[in-house]
Scaffold this active site. Structure first.
Site, PDB file in Angstrom:
ATOM      1  CB  THR A   1      -0.821   0.076   1.192  1.00 14.81           C
ATOM      2  OG1 THR A   1      -1.430   1.126   1.448  1.00 14.81           O
ATOM      3  CG2 THR A   1       0.003  -0.101   2.413  1.00 14.81           C
ATOM      4  CG  ASP A   2      -1.044   4.938  -1.028  1.00 14.21           C
ATOM      5  OD1 ASP A   2      -1.670   4.271  -0.098  1.00 14.21           O
ATOM      6  OD2 ASP A   2      -1.646   5.611  -1.681  1.00 14.21           O
ATOM      7  CD  GLU A   3      -3.318   3.482   4.632  1.00 13.15           C
ATOM      8  OE1 GLU A   3      -3.289   3.550   5.736  1.00 13.15           O
ATOM      9  OE2 GLU A   3      -4.714   3.691   4.216  1.00 13.15           O
TER      10      GLU A   3
ATOM     11  CE1 TYR B   1      -3.255  -2.541   5.729  1.00 11.33           C
ATOM     12  CE2 TYR B   1      -3.336  -0.301   5.299  1.00 11.33           C
ATOM     13  CZ  TYR B   1      -3.413  -1.717   4.655  1.00 11.33           C
ATOM     14  OH  TYR B   1      -3.306  -1.852   3.417  1.00 11.33           O
TER      15      TYR B   1
ATOM     16  CE  LYS C   1       0.016  -4.801   3.004  1.00  8.38           C
ATOM     17  NZ  LYS C   1      -0.239  -6.000   2.523  1.00  8.38           N
TER      18      LYS C   1
HETATM   19  P1  NAD Z   1      -9.692  -7.231   2.305  1.00 11.31           P
HETATM   20  O1  NAD Z   1      -9.718  -7.007   3.638  1.00 11.31           O
HETATM   21  O2  NAD Z   1     -10.924  -6.742   1.550  1.00 11.31           O
HETATM   22  O3  NAD Z   1      -9.283  -8.791   1.717  1.00 11.31           O
HETATM   23  C1  NAD Z   1      -8.145  -9.390   2.788  1.00 11.31           C
HETATM   24  C2  NAD Z   1      -8.628 -10.846   2.221  1.00 11.31           C
HETATM   25  O4  NAD Z   1      -7.315 -11.620   3.132  1.00 11.31           O
HETATM   26  C3  NAD Z   1      -9.955 -11.537   3.027  1.00 11.31           C
HETATM   27  O5  NAD Z   1     -10.528 -12.511   2.028  1.00 11.31           O
HETATM   28  C4  NAD Z   1      -9.571 -12.268   4.144  1.00 11.31           C
HETATM   29  O6  NAD Z   1     -10.257 -13.301   4.339  1.00 11.31           O
HETATM   30  C5  NAD Z   1      -7.867 -12.856   3.926  1.00 11.31           C
HETATM   31  N1  NAD Z   1      -7.175 -13.118   5.223  1.00 11.31           N
HETATM   32  C6  NAD Z   1      -7.143 -12.305   6.078  1.00 11.31           C
HETATM   33  N2  NAD Z   1      -6.308 -12.885   7.046  1.00 11.31           N
HETATM   34  C7  NAD Z   1      -5.831 -14.024   6.575  1.00 11.31           C
HETATM   35  C8  NAD Z   1      -5.034 -14.948   7.008  1.00 11.31           C
HETATM   36  N3  NAD Z   1      -4.476 -15.004   8.136  1.00 11.31           N
HETATM   37  N4  NAD Z   1      -5.089 -16.017   6.178  1.00 11.31           N
HETATM   38  C9  NAD Z   1      -5.415 -16.272   4.838  1.00 11.31           C
HETATM   39  N5  NAD Z   1      -6.148 -15.279   4.486  1.00 11.31           N
HETATM   40  C10 NAD Z   1      -6.445 -14.017   5.327  1.00 11.31           C
HETATM   41  O7  NAD Z   1      -8.387  -6.518   1.776  1.00 11.31           O
HETATM   42  P2  NAD Z   1      -8.236  -5.722   0.218  1.00 11.31           P
HETATM   43  O8  NAD Z   1      -8.817  -4.389   0.473  1.00 11.31           O
HETATM   44  O9  NAD Z   1      -8.600  -6.620  -0.660  1.00 11.31           O
HETATM   45  O10 NAD Z   1      -6.689  -5.509   0.398  1.00 11.31           O
HETATM   46  C11 NAD Z   1      -5.805  -6.588  -0.348  1.00 11.31           C
HETATM   47  C12 NAD Z   1      -4.406  -6.438  -0.118  1.00 11.31           C
HETATM   48  O11 NAD Z   1      -4.136  -5.298  -0.853  1.00 11.31           O
HETATM   49  C13 NAD Z   1      -3.802  -6.105   0.967  1.00 11.31           C
HETATM   50  O12 NAD Z   1      -2.485  -6.642   1.438  1.00 11.31           O
HETATM   51  C14 NAD Z   1      -3.767  -4.616   1.470  1.00 11.31           C
HETATM   52  O13 NAD Z   1      -2.883  -4.168   2.358  1.00 11.31           O
HETATM   53  C15 NAD Z   1      -3.606  -4.266  -0.333  1.00 11.31           C
HETATM   54  N6  NAD Z   1      -3.966  -2.883  -0.421  1.00 11.31           N
HETATM   55  C16 NAD Z   1      -5.371  -2.448  -0.381  1.00 11.31           C
HETATM   56  C17 NAD Z   1      -5.814  -1.286  -0.856  1.00 11.31           C
HETATM   57  C18 NAD Z   1      -7.369  -0.997  -0.835  1.00 11.31           C
HETATM   58  O14 NAD Z   1      -7.484   0.256  -1.152  1.00 11.31           O
HETATM   59  N7  NAD Z   1      -8.207  -1.613  -0.425  1.00 11.31           N
HETATM   60  C19 NAD Z   1      -4.990  -0.398  -1.437  1.00 11.31           C
HETATM   61  C20 NAD Z   1      -3.525  -0.932  -1.641  1.00 11.31           C
HETATM   62  C21 NAD Z   1      -3.156  -2.230  -1.023  1.00 11.31           C
HETATM   63  O1  DAU Z   2      -4.089   4.125   0.509  1.00  6.84           O
HETATM   64  C1  DAU Z   2      -4.280   2.737   0.378  1.00  6.84           C
HETATM   65  C2  DAU Z   2      -5.134   2.239   1.538  1.00  6.84           C
HETATM   66  O2  DAU Z   2      -6.411   2.573   1.365  1.00  6.84           O
HETATM   67  C3  DAU Z   2      -5.150   0.884   1.814  1.00  6.84           C
HETATM   68  O3  DAU Z   2      -3.733   0.139   2.068  1.00  6.84           O
HETATM   69  C4  DAU Z   2      -6.214   0.236   2.852  1.00  6.84           C
HETATM   70  O4  DAU Z   2      -6.182  -1.135   3.212  1.00  6.84           O
HETATM   71  C5  DAU Z   2      -7.495   0.873   2.516  1.00  6.84           C
HETATM   72  O5  DAU Z   2      -8.520   0.643   3.764  1.00  6.84           O
HETATM   73  C6  DAU Z   2      -7.358   2.337   2.220  1.00  6.84           C
HETATM   74  O6  DAU Z   2      -7.160   3.009   3.443  1.00  6.84           O
HETATM   75  P1  DAU Z   2      -7.828   4.367   4.025  1.00  6.84           P
HETATM   76  O7  DAU Z   2      -7.782   4.449   5.448  1.00  6.84           O
HETATM   77  O8  DAU Z   2      -7.540   5.471   3.012  1.00  6.84           O
HETATM   78  O9  DAU Z   2      -9.437   3.813   3.634  1.00  6.84           O
HETATM   79  P2  DAU Z   2     -10.706   4.028   4.150  1.00  6.84           P
HETATM   80  O10 DAU Z   2     -11.896   3.819   3.236  1.00  6.84           O
HETATM   81  O11 DAU Z   2     -10.788   3.567   5.690  1.00  6.84           O
HETATM   82  O12 DAU Z   2     -11.013   5.754   4.530  1.00  6.84           O
HETATM   83  C7  DAU Z   2     -10.606   6.651   3.345  1.00  6.84           C
HETATM   84  C8  DAU Z   2     -10.830   8.037   4.002  1.00  6.84           C
HETATM   85  O13 DAU Z   2     -11.921   8.353   4.537  1.00  6.84           O
HETATM   86  C9  DAU Z   2      -9.772   8.198   5.018  1.00  6.84           C
HETATM   87  O14 DAU Z   2      -9.249   9.636   4.953  1.00  6.84           O
HETATM   88  C10 DAU Z   2     -10.480   8.135   6.166  1.00  6.84           C
HETATM   89  C11 DAU Z   2     -11.878   8.702   5.730  1.00  6.84           C
HETATM   90  N1  DAU Z   2     -13.094   8.009   6.539  1.00  6.84           N
HETATM   91  C12 DAU Z   2     -13.119   6.699   6.456  1.00  6.84           C
HETATM   92  C13 DAU Z   2     -14.283   6.038   7.022  1.00  6.84           C
HETATM   93  C14 DAU Z   2     -14.270   4.540   6.970  1.00  6.84           C
HETATM   94  C15 DAU Z   2     -14.081   8.915   7.135  1.00  6.84           C
HETATM   95  O15 DAU Z   2     -14.373   9.814   6.749  1.00  6.84           O
HETATM   96  N2  DAU Z   2     -15.301   8.116   7.639  1.00  6.84           N
HETATM   97  C16 DAU Z   2     -15.246   6.940   7.751  1.00  6.84           C
HETATM   98  O16 DAU Z   2     -16.410   6.496   8.200  1.00  6.84           O
END
Ligand code: NAD
Ligand code: DAU
Length: 350
Positions: free
Chosen positions: A131-133, A156, A160
């Site tokens: 992730t970019d975080e 988190y 990562k």
């Molecule tokens: P998600 O939470 O939707 O899915 C995670 C999946 O991993 C789920 O299916 C869960 O059951 C599985 N999992 C969790 N713990 C596990 C374990 N111990 N063993 C096996 N499986 C397990 O997550 P996502 O949003 O699809 O993110 C997927 C990946 O991409 C993550 O590594 C996240 O850090 C990265 N990522 C997410 C975003 C985003 O915006 N969602 C952006 C950049 C990177």
């Molecule tokens: O940048 C990549 C990341 O983006 C991934 O690595 C993470 O897995 C993914 O969850 C996401 O993280 P964020 O914290 O940016 O996403 P989230 O949807 O939780 O929040 C987006 C923005 O909105 C953040 O500034 C927090 C804000 N927010 C979020 C929630 C859930 C609110 O204002 N209200 C809310 O209820």
């Protein structure tokens, strides 16, 4: 036939990656390993789950013995590692699962890959999806580059960042063939409604308050999930060994302007007067350690591998809203039971 392991394939991004690989590469056998936490949902893969080049294995990446056995049994040629605890707010409430899955679970996979690939790295690849975080927070200007120093702030992002360092350490120390990508915020179908966009869609459709943390001025760079899956496909096949690629949407929005845009789209789709859903916006207590701004410079993957986002945000958000409105059963199923307890703790009783 190559056998590829995709971890976390029942989650949001993982399910789009599994679908793309199963459909596009009939010559690969795709093994989806997922323990099915609250975020994992096999309904996300109903359309492809009977395909002959697809297999689901329910397993926990924290269980090193099980993981080692699976690598020995399947002799995976490549790994695309997406399994993770992924929600920042949950990591603030309870970090331990993030330390276990995101750090220890990743090391278990690295160890298992190292064990079966010891004969040589030819044709093998361990792809860590990150992730970019990990780069921390930007001020009003600037973009994250692959060379930006790590500065994570939440449990988190720290977990990562730790896993990214370990993946690179296995490359430098043991010559494990790896590649890493760091992507910005994804949105699209099948995202669990704890994240901002699906949570807002769910609440708007139920006429419930839309919680905005702080003043809503935090900025995120949004990418449609299928564009991320396309980038993952390219990097897996064409990325250079040991390299990192940033992936982003060039699509920065403050949270408040994004939610206002979403409200207008929802008004249109639900046949409401423009401005109706916006009245649901409610400012709530800010997230602890809330990063101000994320924004990715993706010129490396654009120039070296020819990737670019295919969708404009307005189109992506319409597609996303259409999907959620056409899949109310999916949404209501995941938003019942444990989700209600989480919602109450996160938004109502704190
Ligand atoms: P998600 O939470 O939707 O899915 C995670 C999946 O991993 C789920 O299916 C869960 O059951 C599985 N999992 C969790 N713990 C596990 C374990 N111990 N063993 C096996 N499986 C397990 O997550 P996502 O949003 O699809 O993110 C997927 C990946 O991409 C993550 O590594 C996240 O850090 C990265 N990522 C997410 C975003 C985003 O915006 N969602 C952006 C950049 C990177
Ligand atoms: O940048 C990549 C990341 O983006 C991934 O690595 C993470 O897995 C993914 O969850 C996401 O993280 P964020 O914290 O940016 O996403 P989230 O949807 O939780 O929040 C987006 C923005 O909105 C953040 O500034 C927090 C804000 N927010 C979020 C929630 C859930 C609110 O204002 N209200 C809310 O209820």
């Amino acid at each position: 036939m190559k056998t590829l392991l995709i971890t976390g394939g029942a989650g949001f991004i993982g399910s789009h990656v599994v679908r793309r690989f199963v459909n596009k590469y009939p010559e690969y056998k795709i093994v989806n390993l997922d323990v099915l936490t609250y975020a994992g949902n096999l309904e996300n893969l109903r359309d492809i789950d009977s395909r002959s080049n697809y297999e689901f294995v329910k397993a926990d990446i924290n269980d090193s013995a099980v993981i080692t056995n699976l690598f020995e049994k399947y002799q995976f040629d490549g790994v695309l590692h997406l399994a993770a605890e992924s929600h920042v707010d949950r990591s603030i409430a309870d970090p331990m699962a993030f330390i276990m899955t995101n750090i220890v679970g990743t090391v278990n996979l690295l160890n298992a890959a190292r064990k079966i690939w010891k004969a040589g790295s030819e044709g093998h690849r361990f792809y860590h999806i990150s992730t970019d975080e990990v780069y921390g927070s930007l001020g009003e200007s600037g973009l994250f580059l692959e060379t930006t120093s790590y500065d994570p702030h939440s449990p988190y992002s720290a977990s990562k960042a730790s896993s990214d360092h370990l993946v690179r350490a296995y490359h430098d120390t043991y010559k494990l063939p790896i590649v890493i990508t760091n992507c910005s915020n994804n949105y699209g179908p099948n995202q669990f409604p704890e994240k901002l966009i699906p949570l807002a869609i769910h609440n708007i459709s139920q006429n419930k308050p839309i919680p905005i943390y702080g003043k809503g001025e935090n900025i995120r760079d949004w990418l449609y999930v299928e564009d991320h899956a396309a980038a993952i496909d390219l990097v897996f096949h064409l990325g250079k060994d040991g390299e990192t690629y940033n992936i982003g949407g060039h699509n920065e929005w403050t949270n408040i302007s994004l939610i206002k845009q979403l409200c207008l789209t929802m008004d249109k789709k639900l046949g409401r007067e423009p401005g109706t859903s916006e009245k649901l916006i409610t400012y709530v207590k800010d997230r602890a350690g809330h990063d101000l701004r994320y924004a990715i410079d993706s010129s490396k993957i654009q120039q070296e591998l020819g990737w670019a986002p295919s969708l404009q945000f307005e189109e992506g958000i319409e597609k996303t809203v259409d999907w959620y409105l056409a899949n109310t059963e999916w949404l209501e199923n995941v938003a019942s039971g444990a989700y209600e307890k989480y919602y109450e703790k996160q938004y109502v009783s704190r």
